[in-house]
Design a protein around this motif. Structure first.
Motif, PDB file in Angstrom:
ATOM      1  N   MET A   1       0.834  -1.199   0.000  1.00 48.07           N
ATOM      2  CA  MET A   1       0.000   0.000   0.000  1.00 48.07           C
ATOM      3  C   MET A   1       0.871   1.252   0.000  1.00 48.07           C
ATOM      4  O   MET A   1       1.847   1.323   0.730  1.00 48.07           O
ATOM      5  N   ILE A   2       0.504   2.220  -0.827  1.00 53.30           N
ATOM      6  CA  ILE A   2       1.202   3.503  -0.902  1.00 53.30           C
ATOM      7  C   ILE A   2       0.271   4.579  -0.351  1.00 53.30           C
ATOM      8  O   ILE A   2      -0.871   4.707  -0.796  1.00 53.30           O
ATOM      9  N   LEU A   3       0.754   5.331   0.610  1.00 56.01           N
ATOM     10  CA  LEU A   3      -0.022   6.418   1.188  1.00 56.01           C
ATOM     11  C   LEU A   3       0.632   7.747   0.817  1.00 56.01           C
ATOM     12  O   LEU A   3       1.842   7.913   0.997  1.00 56.01           O
ATOM     13  N   VAL A   4      -0.166   8.673   0.314  1.00 51.36           N
ATOM     14  CA  VAL A   4       0.333   9.982  -0.096  1.00 51.36           C
ATOM     15  C   VAL A   4      -0.176  11.043   0.873  1.00 51.36           C
ATOM     16  O   VAL A   4      -1.361  11.062   1.226  1.00 51.36           O
ATOM     17  N   GLY A   5       0.729  11.909   1.314  1.00 50.33           N
ATOM     18  CA  GLY A   5       0.350  12.979   2.230  1.00 50.33           C
ATOM     19  C   GLY A   5       1.337  14.120   2.162  1.00 50.33           C
ATOM     20  O   GLY A   5       2.178  14.192   1.246  1.00 50.33           O
ATOM     21  N   THR A   6       1.260  15.010   3.142  1.00 46.12           N
ATOM     22  CA  THR A   6       2.130  16.182   3.142  1.00 46.12           C
ATOM     23  C   THR A   6       2.853  16.332   4.474  1.00 46.12           C
ATOM     24  O   THR A   6       2.429  15.782   5.495  1.00 46.12           O
ATOM     25  N   GLY A   7       3.926  17.088   4.446  1.00 39.79           N
ATOM     26  CA  GLY A   7       4.707  17.354   5.651  1.00 39.79           C
ATOM     27  C   GLY A   7       4.024  18.420   6.483  1.00 39.79           C
ATOM     28  O   GLY A   7       4.365  19.599   6.401  1.00 39.79           O
ATOM     29  N   GLY A   8       3.052  18.010   7.275  1.00 40.87           N
ATOM     30  CA  GLY A   8       2.250  18.942   8.043  1.00 40.87           C
ATOM     31  C   GLY A   8       0.986  19.320   7.298  1.00 40.87           C
ATOM     32  O   GLY A   8       0.848  19.059   6.094  1.00 40.87           O
ATOM     33  N   TYR A   9       0.048  19.938   7.991  1.00 45.51           N
ATOM     34  CA  TYR A   9      -1.230  20.312   7.384  1.00 45.51           C
ATOM     35  C   TYR A   9      -1.731  21.660   7.889  1.00 45.51           C
ATOM     36  O   TYR A   9      -2.608  22.272   7.282  1.00 45.51           O
ATOM     37  N   SER A  10      -1.206  22.140   9.002  1.00 51.39           N
ATOM     38  CA  SER A  10      -1.736  23.327   9.671  1.00 51.39           C
ATOM     39  C   SER A  10      -0.938  24.574   9.279  1.00 51.39           C
ATOM     40  O   SER A  10      -0.100  25.050  10.038  1.00 51.39           O
ATOM     41  N   TYR A  11      -1.192  25.073   8.082  1.00 56.47           N
ATOM     42  CA  TYR A  11      -0.448  26.225   7.578  1.00 56.47           C
ATOM     43  C   TYR A  11      -1.404  27.373   7.261  1.00 56.47           C
ATOM     44  O   TYR A  11      -2.394  27.194   6.556  1.00 56.47           O
ATOM     45  N   GLU A  12      -1.073  28.546   7.759  1.00 57.54           N
ATOM     46  CA  GLU A  12      -1.892  29.726   7.506  1.00 57.54           C
ATOM     47  C   GLU A  12      -1.942  30.052   6.016  1.00 57.54           C
ATOM     48  O   GLU A  12      -2.967  30.502   5.504  1.00 57.54           O
ATOM     49  N   ASP A  13      -0.823  29.828   5.306  1.00 60.30           N
ATOM     50  CA  ASP A  13      -0.801  30.202   3.895  1.00 60.30           C
ATOM     51  C   ASP A  13      -1.489  29.179   2.986  1.00 60.30           C
ATOM     52  O   ASP A  13      -1.460  29.313   1.768  1.00 60.30           O
ATOM     53  N   TRP A  14      -2.128  28.163   3.590  1.00 54.97           N
ATOM     54  CA  TRP A  14      -2.966  27.245   2.807  1.00 54.97           C
ATOM     55  C   TRP A  14      -4.409  27.733   2.750  1.00 54.97           C
ATOM     56  O   TRP A  14      -5.220  27.200   2.002  1.00 54.97           O
ATOM     57  N   LYS A  15      -4.729  28.727   3.557  1.00 54.11           N
ATOM     58  CA  LYS A  15      -6.084  29.274   3.549  1.00 54.11           C
ATOM     59  C   LYS A  15      -6.338  29.969   2.211  1.00 54.11           C
ATOM     60  O   LYS A  15      -5.519  30.748   1.726  1.00 54.11           O
ATOM     61  N   GLY A  16      -7.492  29.671   1.632  1.00 57.89           N
ATOM     62  CA  GLY A  16      -7.818  30.240   0.343  1.00 57.89           C
ATOM     63  C   GLY A  16      -7.215  29.479  -0.818  1.00 57.89           C
ATOM     64  O   GLY A  16      -7.513  29.758  -1.979  1.00 57.89           O
ATOM     65  N   ILE A  17      -6.341  28.490  -0.505  1.00 57.26           N
ATOM     66  CA  ILE A  17      -5.714  27.655  -1.537  1.00 57.26           C
ATOM     67  C   ILE A  17      -6.199  26.212  -1.403  1.00 57.26           C
ATOM     68  O   ILE A  17      -6.720  25.623  -2.355  1.00 57.26           O
ATOM     69  N   PHE A  18      -6.069  25.681  -0.196  1.00 54.41           N
ATOM     70  CA  PHE A  18      -6.543  24.327   0.086  1.00 54.41           C
ATOM     71  C   PHE A  18      -7.731  24.356   1.048  1.00 54.41           C
ATOM     72  O   PHE A  18      -8.690  23.614   0.906  1.00 54.41           O
ATOM     73  N   TYR A  19      -7.651  25.228   2.032  1.00 55.41           N
ATOM     74  CA  TYR A  19      -8.718  25.401   3.001  1.00 55.41           C
ATOM     75  C   TYR A  19      -9.544  26.639   2.659  1.00 55.41           C
ATOM     76  O   TYR A  19      -9.057  27.538   1.971  1.00 55.41           O
ATOM     77  N   PRO A  20     -10.785  26.693   3.164  1.00 54.64           N
ATOM     78  CA  PRO A  20     -11.564  27.928   3.006  1.00 54.64           C
ATOM     79  C   PRO A  20     -10.818  29.105   3.628  1.00 54.64           C
ATOM     80  O   PRO A  20     -10.065  28.936   4.584  1.00 54.64           O
ATOM     81  N   GLU A  21     -11.028  30.280   3.104  1.00 54.07           N
ATOM     82  CA  GLU A  21     -10.320  31.478   3.536  1.00 54.07           C
ATOM     83  C   GLU A  21     -10.424  31.734   5.035  1.00 54.07           C
ATOM     84  O   GLU A  21      -9.456  32.110   5.694  1.00 54.07           O
ATOM     85  N   LYS A  22     -11.616  31.503   5.602  1.00 52.79           N
ATOM     86  CA  LYS A  22     -11.849  31.810   7.009  1.00 52.79           C
ATOM     87  C   LYS A  22     -11.982  30.551   7.864  1.00 52.79           C
ATOM     88  O   LYS A  22     -12.679  30.537   8.876  1.00 52.79           O
ATOM     89  N   VAL A  23     -11.298  29.491   7.485  1.00 53.94           N
ATOM     90  CA  VAL A  23     -11.383  28.236   8.235  1.00 53.94           C
ATOM     91  C   VAL A  23     -10.816  28.400   9.646  1.00 53.94           C
ATOM     92  O   VAL A  23      -9.823  29.116   9.854  1.00 53.94           O
TER      93      VAL A  23
END
Length: 262
Positions: A1-23
């Motif tokens: 099994m291959i699992l794909v993910g990222t180095g961390g997830y809690s980034y302010e600069d992901w707002k409006g790109i991956f997360y909703p702007e006001k998440v």
């Protein structure tokens, strides 16, 4: 099994790109887990984690989601008087282990951790102190990349972390090896200009891989997956959500090859 993910997830600069702007930051993990099957926890390097933290984190994710936990800095960087820190660190992992959501410990050693007898002994000690907890090791100096090191890792059931990063003389080249049942690949980006000289740490990881660059890795990842029971593919080029873009890309590339990807 291959699992794909990222180095961390809690980034302010992901707002409006991956997360909703006001998440709300508390909602990020549950949103992240809708698309990716694992994440690396980086905060555990900077401060000692605890059971309470991981109990609540795992509750925000679906069954089968995996957490890779970066080792606390005293265990990889200071490496002195670590007995209690090892005990506390292991105890914190309990909620993840009990719910089947623990992937492994990521022991990322600094570039100053050079190849010598003392550090070889420390790797063995690290394995002994972690007992039967799965561990993968990332080196930051190319001296370690040789057959003796791979044999050392195999003998101590330590996974080798394959990396993609700038090809500077002292850095680790893109070498693929399986030394335990866990395979691991980390994409750090190829930002040559900012790797050594930057004002902010995130500048080092400001890089977006092209599809052709990721395709270079696809057969290597497939080979790694053949020799392991579980292979993690982590995008650490996190600046402004580039890890998300490349995570989606490598997942699609591997799926087109007919590989078992989550």
């Amino acid at each position: 099994m291959i699992l794909v993910g990222t180095g961390g997830y809690s980034y302010e600069d992901w707002k409006g790109i991956f997360y909703p702007e006001k998440v709300d930051k508390k909602e990020m993990l549950s949103l992240y887990a809708r698309e990716f099957s694992f994440t690396e926890i980086n905060s555990s390097y900077y401060r000692m984690p605890n059971r309470f933290m991981f109990y609540h984190m795992q509750a925000k994710t679906p069954p089968g989601f995996q957490f890779v936990v970066k080792a606390y800095h005293t265990l990889t960087h200071e490496r002195e008087d670590t007995r209690k820190d090892f005990q506390d660190f292991k105890a914190a992992l309990t909620p993840l282990i009990e719910t089947g959501k623990f992937g492994c410990v990521l022991a990322q050693f600094p570039s100053s951790f050079r190849l010598n007898d003392e550090n070889i002994d420390y790797l063995k000690e690290f394995r002994r102190c972690m007992e039967d907890i799965p561990v993968v090791v990332e080196f930051r100096h190319q001296e370690w990349i040789n057959e003796n090191t791979f044999e050392l890792l195999e003998e101590n059931n330590l996974g080798y972390v394959c990396v993609d990063e700038p090809l500077f003389k002292t850095l680790v080249p893109p070498t693929v090896r399986a030394t335990s049942p866990i395979g691991y690949v980390r994409f750090h980006g190829r930002n040559y200009q900012k790797w050594w000289q930057h004002e902010e740490a995130h500048e080092r990881y400001d890089y977006l891989y092209s599809e052709d660059e990721l395709k270079e890795w696809a057969p290597r990842i497939a080979k790694l997956a053949e020799r392991t029971t579980k292979t993690f593919v982590s995008m650490n080029n996190h600046y402004r959500g580039q890890a998300v873009i490349n995570g989606r890309m490598i997942r699609e590339i591997l799926q087109r090859m007919g590989l078992p990807v989550q």
